[in-house]
Design a protein around this motif. Structure first.
Motif, mmCIF file in Angstrom:
data_model
loop_
_atom_site.group_PDB
_atom_site.id
_atom_site.type_symbol
_atom_site.label_atom_id
_atom_site.label_comp_id
_atom_site.label_asym_id
_atom_site.label_seq_id
_atom_site.Cartn_x
_atom_site.Cartn_y
_atom_site.Cartn_z
ATOM 1 N N GLY A 85 -9.698 37.322 -22.031
ATOM 2 C CA GLY A 85 -10.079 35.914 -22.114
ATOM 3 C C GLY A 85 -9.067 35.096 -22.898
ATOM 4 N N ASN A 86 -8.589 35.651 -24.016
ATOM 5 C CA ASN A 86 -7.576 34.951 -24.810
ATOM 6 C C ASN A 86 -6.286 34.774 -24.019
ATOM 7 O OD1 ASN A 86 -9.323 34.799 -27.000
ATOM 8 N ND2 ASN A 86 -8.572 36.713 -27.904
ATOM 9 N N LEU A 87 -5.915 35.803 -23.250
ATOM 10 C CA LEU A 87 -4.715 35.712 -22.428
ATOM 11 C C LEU A 87 -4.868 34.613 -21.377
ATOM 12 C CD1 LEU A 87 -1.982 36.688 -21.369
ATOM 13 C CD2 LEU A 87 -3.196 38.448 -20.070
ATOM 14 N N ARG A 88 -6.045 34.561 -20.754
ATOM 15 C CA ARG A 88 -6.252 33.538 -19.723
ATOM 16 C C ARG A 88 -6.189 32.137 -20.334
ATOM 17 N NH1 ARG A 88 -4.678 37.065 -17.427
ATOM 18 N NH2 ARG A 88 -5.768 38.530 -16.073
ATOM 19 N N MET A 89 -6.666 31.973 -21.559
ATOM 20 C CA MET A 89 -6.564 30.670 -22.227
ATOM 21 C C MET A 89 -5.105 30.316 -22.492
ATOM 22 S SD MET A 89 -9.736 30.788 -24.943
ATOM 23 C CE MET A 89 -9.214 29.236 -25.680
ATOM 24 N N LYS A 127 0.110 26.620 -18.351
ATOM 25 C CA LYS A 127 0.123 25.881 -17.084
ATOM 26 C C LYS A 127 -0.033 24.377 -17.329
ATOM 27 C CE LYS A 127 -0.138 25.634 -12.506
ATOM 28 N NZ LYS A 127 -0.510 24.234 -12.305
ATOM 29 N N GLU A 128 -0.905 24.016 -18.256
ATOM 30 C CA GLU A 128 -1.094 22.596 -18.582
ATOM 31 C C GLU A 128 0.179 21.989 -19.176
ATOM 32 O OE1 GLU A 128 -4.458 22.436 -21.122
ATOM 33 O OE2 GLU A 128 -5.911 22.807 -19.527
ATOM 34 N N ASP A 129 0.886 22.778 -20.017
ATOM 35 C CA ASP A 129 2.142 22.280 -20.580
ATOM 36 C C ASP A 129 3.181 22.078 -19.484
ATOM 37 O OD1 ASP A 129 1.209 22.215 -23.179
ATOM 38 O OD2 ASP A 129 1.871 24.258 -23.635
ATOM 39 N N GLN A 130 3.223 23.030 -18.544
ATOM 40 C CA GLN A 130 4.174 22.886 -17.440
ATOM 41 C C GLN A 130 3.824 21.678 -16.571
ATOM 42 O OE1 GLN A 130 3.773 26.850 -15.686
ATOM 43 N NE2 GLN A 130 5.847 27.401 -16.422
ATOM 44 N N SER A 160 3.648 39.370 -24.022
ATOM 45 C CA SER A 160 3.167 40.448 -24.895
ATOM 46 C C SER A 160 1.688 40.726 -24.651
ATOM 47 C CB SER A 160 3.400 40.067 -26.358
ATOM 48 O OG SER A 160 2.845 41.042 -27.219
ATOM 49 N N GLN A 161 0.898 39.680 -24.562
ATOM 50 C CA GLN A 161 -0.535 39.856 -24.324
ATOM 51 C C GLN A 161 -0.800 40.462 -22.947
ATOM 52 O OE1 GLN A 161 -3.291 39.224 -26.413
ATOM 53 N NE2 GLN A 161 -1.611 39.274 -27.878
#
Length: 237
Positions: free
Chosen positions: A55-59, A65-68, A127-128
């Protein structure tokens, strides 16, 4: 949360010497059942921890993605503002052109910031992602180990029951050897033989007595014959 932290307890169980535990257990079957329950509970705990890590990785991936997307959006806004400024300047409206150029610069600054944040997140995401792959592989191995443990439990329980039945049979056979009923038959047979010998002795004794009586009768017959013959001699003289 590291892989060792998440999977540490289960890894220790997987490496435990099950045979040594069984040797100390009063009831091996209950020991195996408890071991399986503990192993299953630890796998569930690990699954929860892995799910949290995923879940943390998906966040992180979503933020990246939002930054891109933001970088692309601010880039488009900067381009639009720059073109608008160029058009106004071409029309001789320099003041408004400068305003749009400033807007273009602000947009470019926002684009640069979004790109920077996206780039800084990439090593963490990589890494995650690697940790998640390892955790998933670890969980898969644990589930296989649980299946093997259950199978081994069934095999050991079956072997224990077979061994118990064999020991009961051997104990029964040993008791038969110790308390051999044929020894009682032998003693009874010896008693019967003694009775048979006694009967034979009495028969022989009876036969001897009867022979003596017949011999006595034979002796009496000879004496009578002698007397008869003597009387016949006397009669002729």
């Amino acid at each position: 949360m590291t892989k060792q932290t998440i999977l540490g307890r289960v890894a220790q169980l997987a490496k435990a010497n099950i045979n040594a535990l069984l040797d100390q257990a009063e009831d091996p079957q209950k020991m195996l059942d408890q071991l399986i329950r503990d192993y299953t509970d630890n796998i569930k705990e690990a699954e929860e921890a892995v799910a949290t890590t995923i879940g943390n990785l998906r966040m992180l991936e979503q933020d990246h993605k939002e930054d891109q997307d933001a970088a692309l959006e601010w880039g488009a806004k900067a381009l639009a503002a720059s073109r608008k400024g160029d058009g106004l300047r071409a029309d001789g409206n320099a003041a408004e052109a400068d305003t749009f150029d400033r807007l273009a610069k602000v947009a470019l600054g926002r684009q640069l910031q979004a790109e920077k944040e996206a780039k800084e997140a990439e090593p963490t995401i990589a890494s995650q992602s690697e940790i998640v792959d390892k955790l998933r592989s670890g969980l898969d191995r644990m589930k296989v180990k649980l299946t093997e443990l259950r199978s081994r439990r069934d095999q050991l329980v079956a072997r224990a029951k077979t061994a118990e039945a064999q020991n009961q049979m051997l104990d029964a056979a040993r008791n038969i050897d110790v308390l051999d009923p044929t020894s009682e038959l032998s003693r009874f047979e010896e008693k019967v033989r003694r009775e048979e010998a006694r009967a034979l002795g009495r028969q022989e004794l009876a036969a001897s007595s009867l022979d003596a009586q017949f011999e006595e009768l034979d002796g009496l017959g000879d004496a009578a014959e002698v007397e008869a013959r003597l009387a016949a001699l006397k009669a002729t003289t």
